[in-house]
Motif scaffolding. Structure first.
Motif, PDB file in Angstrom:
ATOM      1  N   PHE A  69      -2.895   6.773  51.543  1.00  0.00           N
ATOM      2  CA  PHE A  69      -1.886   5.780  51.378  1.00  0.00           C
ATOM      3  C   PHE A  69      -1.837   5.447  49.414  1.00  0.00           C
ATOM      4  O   PHE A  69      -1.183   5.603  48.727  1.00  0.00           O
ATOM      5  N   SER A  70      -3.400   5.036  49.243  1.00  0.00           N
ATOM      6  CA  SER A  70      -3.518   4.893  47.823  1.00  0.00           C
ATOM      7  C   SER A  70      -3.377   6.315  46.890  1.00  0.00           C
ATOM      8  O   SER A  70      -2.792   5.946  45.760  1.00  0.00           O
ATOM      9  N   GLN A  71      -3.634   7.294  47.533  1.00  0.00           N
ATOM     10  CA  GLN A  71      -3.261   8.379  46.657  1.00  0.00           C
ATOM     11  C   GLN A  71      -1.857   8.631  46.481  1.00  0.00           C
ATOM     12  O   GLN A  71      -1.535   9.200  45.313  1.00  0.00           O
ATOM     13  N   ALA A  72      -1.031   8.253  47.674  1.00  0.00           N
ATOM     14  CA  ALA A  72       0.138   8.739  47.512  1.00  0.00           C
ATOM     15  C   ALA A  72       0.893   7.781  46.451  1.00  0.00           C
ATOM     16  O   ALA A  72       1.788   7.879  45.574  1.00  0.00           O
ATOM     17  N   VAL A  73       0.381   6.407  46.356  1.00  0.00           N
ATOM     18  CA  VAL A  73       0.908   5.368  45.425  1.00  0.00           C
ATOM     19  C   VAL A  73       0.556   5.779  44.138  1.00  0.00           C
ATOM     20  O   VAL A  73       1.480   5.891  43.296  1.00  0.00           O
ATOM     21  N   ALA A  74      -0.433   6.388  44.012  1.00  0.00           N
ATOM     22  CA  ALA A  74      -0.804   6.800  42.580  1.00  0.00           C
ATOM     23  C   ALA A  74       0.006   7.756  42.012  1.00  0.00           C
ATOM     24  O   ALA A  74       0.633   8.088  41.092  1.00  0.00           O
TER      25      ALA A  74
END
Length: 87
Positions: A69-74
């Motif tokens: 999730f955090s990689q996708a947000v970035a």
């Protein structure tokens, strides 16, 4: 909202075809002989009636690029041209 889901899908090699006000395609996540994935470009949402994959641009990035999730947000921030989030 700044990242066009249809453009992102096309960039990933998904052949989207007009279907009324929506777009349709063969789903990239299961063996699909006829288009079962429907994209509503106005809402930026997709739904596959074959494998039940559905949601938005963030979920698409997670599935397509195998991101957390955090990689996708970035990645979404990068695609939108925004500065990276502070660490």
């Amino acid at each position: 909202a700044q990242v066009d889901l249809a453009a992102l899908m096309r960039g990933a090699g998904i052949d989207l075809q007009p279907a009324g006000k929506n777009l349709k395609a063969c789903c990239p996540w299961h063996d699909d002989k006829t288009p079962s994935l429907v994209l509503n470009p106005a809402k930026g949402l997709y739904n596959c009636f074959g494998c039940q994959a559905k949601r938005d641009v963030l979920d698409f990035l997670q599935r397509q690029e195998s991101l957390s999730f955090s990689q996708a947000v970035a990645r979404l921030r990068e695609l939108a041209g925004a500065a990276p989030a502070p660490q």
